[in-house]
Enzyme design. Structure first.
Site, mmCIF file in Angstrom:
data_model
loop_
_atom_site.group_PDB
_atom_site.id
_atom_site.type_symbol
_atom_site.label_atom_id
_atom_site.label_comp_id
_atom_site.label_asym_id
_atom_site.label_seq_id
_atom_site.Cartn_x
_atom_site.Cartn_y
_atom_site.Cartn_z
ATOM 1 N N THR A 140 0.826 -1.219 0.000
ATOM 2 C CA THR A 140 0.000 0.000 0.000
ATOM 3 C C THR A 140 0.857 1.265 0.000
ATOM 4 O O THR A 140 1.888 1.328 0.669
ATOM 5 C CB THR A 140 -0.927 -0.005 1.240
ATOM 6 O OG1 THR A 140 -1.630 -1.253 1.266
ATOM 7 C CG2 THR A 140 -1.933 1.131 1.185
ATOM 8 N N GLU A 193 -4.401 -15.272 2.215
ATOM 9 C CA GLU A 193 -4.458 -14.227 3.244
ATOM 10 C C GLU A 193 -5.906 -13.934 3.645
ATOM 11 O O GLU A 193 -6.251 -13.866 4.823
ATOM 12 C CB GLU A 193 -3.791 -12.951 2.715
ATOM 13 C CG GLU A 193 -3.752 -11.831 3.735
ATOM 14 C CD GLU A 193 -3.232 -10.512 3.153
ATOM 15 O OE1 GLU A 193 -3.696 -10.115 2.074
ATOM 16 O OE2 GLU A 193 -2.392 -9.877 3.796
HETATM 17 C C1 LIG Z 1 -3.782 -1.388 10.639
HETATM 18 C C2 LIG Z 1 -3.511 -1.588 9.173
HETATM 19 C C3 LIG Z 1 -2.544 -2.504 8.766
HETATM 20 C C4 LIG Z 1 -2.225 -2.641 7.408
HETATM 21 N N1 LIG Z 1 -1.196 -3.469 7.033
HETATM 22 C C5 LIG Z 1 -0.769 -3.456 5.741
HETATM 23 C C6 LIG Z 1 0.425 -4.160 5.364
HETATM 24 O O1 LIG Z 1 1.079 -4.828 6.191
HETATM 25 N N2 LIG Z 1 0.843 -4.069 4.068
HETATM 26 C C7 LIG Z 1 0.169 -3.341 3.142
HETATM 27 O O2 LIG Z 1 0.615 -3.288 1.999
HETATM 28 N N3 LIG Z 1 -0.974 -2.669 3.470
HETATM 29 C C8 LIG Z 1 -1.449 -2.708 4.748
HETATM 30 N N4 LIG Z 1 -2.585 -2.010 5.105
HETATM 31 C C9 LIG Z 1 -3.278 -1.217 4.092
HETATM 32 C C10 LIG Z 1 -4.654 -1.741 3.735
HETATM 33 O O3 LIG Z 1 -4.512 -2.863 2.897
HETATM 34 C C11 LIG Z 1 -5.390 -0.574 3.075
HETATM 35 O O4 LIG Z 1 -5.661 0.384 4.104
HETATM 36 C C12 LIG Z 1 -6.658 -1.001 2.427
HETATM 37 O O5 LIG Z 1 -6.379 -1.830 1.331
HETATM 38 C C13 LIG Z 1 -7.461 0.209 1.936
HETATM 39 O O6 LIG Z 1 -6.635 1.105 1.249
HETATM 40 P P1 LIG Z 1 -6.602 2.641 1.643
HETATM 41 O O7 LIG Z 1 -6.475 2.743 3.109
HETATM 42 O O8 LIG Z 1 -5.604 3.345 0.823
HETATM 43 O O9 LIG Z 1 -8.035 3.154 1.266
HETATM 44 P P2 LIG Z 1 -8.486 3.891 -0.066
HETATM 45 O O10 LIG Z 1 -8.044 3.120 -1.277
HETATM 46 O O11 LIG Z 1 -8.108 5.313 0.055
HETATM 47 O O12 LIG Z 1 -10.060 3.756 0.066
HETATM 48 C C14 LIG Z 1 -10.801 4.487 1.068
HETATM 49 C C15 LIG Z 1 -12.226 3.987 1.088
HETATM 50 O O13 LIG Z 1 -12.815 4.214 -0.189
HETATM 51 C C16 LIG Z 1 -13.322 3.011 -0.731
HETATM 52 N N5 LIG Z 1 -13.086 2.968 -2.179
HETATM 53 C C17 LIG Z 1 -11.948 3.298 -2.857
HETATM 54 N N6 LIG Z 1 -12.130 3.136 -4.175
HETATM 55 C C18 LIG Z 1 -13.386 2.668 -4.330
HETATM 56 C C19 LIG Z 1 -14.170 2.292 -5.471
HETATM 57 N N7 LIG Z 1 -13.667 2.337 -6.709
HETATM 58 N N8 LIG Z 1 -15.433 1.863 -5.268
HETATM 59 C C20 LIG Z 1 -15.948 1.794 -4.015
HETATM 60 N N9 LIG Z 1 -15.265 2.142 -2.911
HETATM 61 C C21 LIG Z 1 -13.997 2.568 -3.074
HETATM 62 C C22 LIG Z 1 -12.563 1.880 -0.048
HETATM 63 O O14 LIG Z 1 -13.346 0.720 0.007
HETATM 64 C C23 LIG Z 1 -12.315 2.476 1.338
HETATM 65 O O15 LIG Z 1 -13.399 2.191 2.180
HETATM 66 C C24 LIG Z 1 -2.946 -1.909 6.449
HETATM 67 C C25 LIG Z 1 -3.960 -1.023 6.861
HETATM 68 C C26 LIG Z 1 -4.240 -0.849 8.202
HETATM 69 C C27 LIG Z 1 -5.308 0.132 8.599
#
Ligand SMILES: Cc1cc2nc3c(=O)[nH]c(=O)nc-3n(C[C@H](O)[C@H](O)[C@H](O)COP(=O)(O)OP(=O)(O)OC[C@H]3O[C@@H](n4cnc5c(N)ncnc54)[C@H](O)[C@@H]3O)c2cc1C
Length: 386
Positions: free
Chosen positions: A124, A244
Site C-alpha cells: 500500500t 491471506e
Molecule cells: C492497521 C492496518 C494494517 C495494514 N497493514 C498493511 C500491510 O502490512 N501491508 C500493506 O501493503 N498494506 C497494509 N494495510 C493497508 C490496507 O490494505 C489498506 O488500508 C486497504 O487496502 C485500503 O486502502 P486505503 O487505506 O488506501 O483506502 P483507499 O483506497 O483510500 O479507500 C478508502 C475507502 O474508499 C473506498 N473505495 C476506494 N475506491 C473505491 C471504489 N472504486 N469503489 C468503491 N469504494 C472505493 C474503499 O473501500 C475504502 O473504504 C494496512 C492497513 C491498516 C489500517
C-alpha cells in the site's frame, strides 16, 4: 459450538493449550502498553504453529490452508490477536510459489524455525491506496542491484520482522501494455535496509497494531533478491491474496465466537430487574442472530479452504469468506458490547479491545467495497466500475 467449528480438534486443543498460558490479562497489558506480544509469538513459533504452510522439505509441517486457518481462528477465539503474527504464516507463500530453489533453500527453513521472521509485506502507498497498479515506488536496475525510491504506508510488523516482501514498479506505467505489468517483488533484508535508504516511521493507530510509513531513498537491493520474473510481481502478489483473505476470515470467525461466548455468559450472569438480562428476548435475539451469521460465514471459510487445498480456483469464495466473516465478527462485537452495557467499555473485560481489533477487517487487507466490486465483476459479469 456448531459442527463446522468442531473440525480439526487435535489442532484446536494444541493451540488452546498454548493460548491458555497467555490469558486475557497478558493481552490486555500488552494493549495498554502498546507493546508487542513477543513471548506469545515466540511460543507459537517454537511450537511450529506459524510454519504450518511451509512444506516439510523446507522444515515446516506441510499442512493445508484449512489447518492453518484453524490455528489463526483459535488464537483469536482464545482472546488473542493473530494480527501480531499472521504475516509469518502467509507472507512466505510468494517465495514458496515463485522463488527460485536457491531462495527457497536460503529462506524457508529459517522462516520455519523462526530464525528469520518474514512478517511484513509492503504494497500500500499513501497517494494511490487501493489502486495498486498506480503505485509510485520504483526499483531501477543498476548493474547487480536494484535502487528503490518511493513511499509505502500501513506496512505492518516491520519492527518485528527480519525480512519484507516489497512490491515496486520496475517498468514505468506509461511503458506497459497492461497496467498490472511492470511491477516486481523483492525480498528486503530489513536490518541491512533500515538506515541505508529505508526510514521507518511508526503510525499511532486505533488498534495496538504495529504498522508504519516507509520512506525509500536510494535503497539498494541485490538483484538476486528479485522473486520470480521481473515485471510479474503484481500477479505473484495476487496469487497469495486468497490464502491471506481466508486466514483473516478465520481470525474473524474466532473473534465472532469469542464475542458471542462472552456475551452469552454475561447475559446469563448479569441480574437486572431481578432476572438475568439474557432472559429478555431483546438481549437473546441479537446474540442468536449473530451466532447464525458466524456459523454461516464459517461454512464459506471452510469451503474456500477446501478449494484452495485442492488447487482449485477460489477467488470468489476467499473474498466471500472474508466479507461474511468480517461482517459477522463486527456484528458480534457490537452485540457483545451492547450486552455488557457500560461494563463493555471497561478495559478489564477485554470487549472494547477485541471490538477495536476486529473492526480493522472491514478495511484491511481489503475493504468490503472492493470485495463487492470483485463479486460484481468477476462472478456476476457486471461492467468494471473503475
Ligand atoms: C492497521 C492496518 C494494517 C495494514 N497493514 C498493511 C500491510 O502490512 N501491508 C500493506 O501493503 N498494506 C497494509 N494495510 C493497508 C490496507 O490494505 C489498506 O488500508 C486497504 O487496502 C485500503 O486502502 P486505503 O487505506 O488506501 O483506502 P483507499 O483506497 O483510500 O479507500 C478508502 C475507502 O474508499 C473506498 N473505495 C476506494 N475506491 C473505491 C471504489 N472504486 N469503489 C468503491 N469504494 C472505493 C474503499 O473501500 C475504502 O473504504 C494496512 C492497513 C491498516 C489500517
Amino acid at each position: 459450538m456448531g459442527a463446522a467449528s468442531d473440525r480439526f480438534q487435535d489442532i484446536r486443543e494444541g493451540v488452546r493449550a498454548l493460548c491458555a498460558e497467555f490469558p486475557d490479562s497478558y493481552f490486555r497489558k500488552i494493549d495498554e502498553a502498546r507493546g508487542y506480544p513477543d513471548a506469545f509469538v515466540d511460543a507459537l513459533t517454537k511450537a511450529g504453529w506459524l510454519a504450518a504452510l511451509i512444506p516439510q522439505e523446507y522444515g515446516g509441517s506441510g499442512l493445508g490452508l484449512a489447518e492453518a486457518s484453524v490455528i489463526m481462528e483459535e488464537i483469536n477465539r482464545c482472546g488473542g490477536n493473530s494480527g501480531a503474527c499472521h504475516g509469518q504464516m502467509y507472507n512466505m507463500g510468494t517465495l514458496l510459489r515463485h522463488g527460485s530453489e536457491a531462495q527457497k533453500r536460503q529462506f524457508l527453513p529459517a522462516i520455519a524455525t523462526g530464525a528469520l521472521r518474514l512478517q511484513s509485506m509492503g504494497v500500500t502507498e499513501p497517494t494511490t491506496g487501493t489502486d495498486t497498479t498506480k503505485l509510485k515506488t520504483t526499483a531501477q536496475k543498476k548493474g547487480d542491484r536494484y535502487v528503490v525510491n518511493g513511499q509505502k504506508v500501513w506496512i505492518s510488523r516491520v519492527q518485528h520482522s527480519d525480512l519484507m516482501i516489497l512490491l515496486a514498479r520496475t517498468t514505468p506505467f506509461g511503458e506497459v501494455k497492461r497496467k498490472s505489468d511492470g511491477m516486481s517483488i523483492f525480498i528486503v533484508d530489513l536490518h541491512q535496509a533500515i538506515g541505508h535508504g529505508l526510514t521507518v516511521q511508526p503510525i499511532a493507530n486505533m488498534v495496538n497494531h504495529e504498522t508504519n510509513e516507509l520512506f525509500f531513498d536510494g535503497l539498494e537491493i541485490p538483484a538476486e533478491n528479485l522473486i520470480g520474473e521481473e515485471g510479474k510481481g503484481f500477479r505473484y502478489i495476487l496469487d497469495g491474496l486468497n490464502a491471506e483473505r481466508t486466514l483473516i476470515a478465520a481470525e474473524c470467525i474466532g473473534d465472532g465466537y469469542w464475542f458471542i461466548d462472552r456475551a452469552a455468559k454475561y447475559a446469563n450472569e448479569r441480574i437486572v430487574f431481578d432476572r438475568p438480562i439474557g432472559k429478555n428476548q431483546g438481549v437473546q435475539f441479537p446474540l442468536a442472530e449473530s451466532y447464525i451469521e458466524i456459523e454461516a460465514a464459517n461454512l464459506m471459510r471452510f469451503h474456500a479452504c477446501e478449494l484452495f487445498d485442492a488447487n482449485l480456483p477460489c477467488g470468489a469464495e476467499a473474498n466471500m469468506a472474508k466479507y461474511l466473516a468480517a461482517k459477522a465478527s463486527w456484528e458480534a462485537a457490537n452485540v457483545c458490547l451492547q450486552t455488557y452495557g457500560g461494563f463493555g467499555f471497561a478495559s478489564e473485560y477485554d470487549v472494547e479491545r477485541k471490538f477495536r481489533e476486529t473492526r480493522l477487517y472491514q478495511v484491511a487487507p481489503i475493504s468490503t467495497n472492493l470485495i463487492l466490486s470483485y463479486i460484481a465483476e468477476h462472478v456476476l459479469g457486471l461492467p468494471r466500475s473503475f
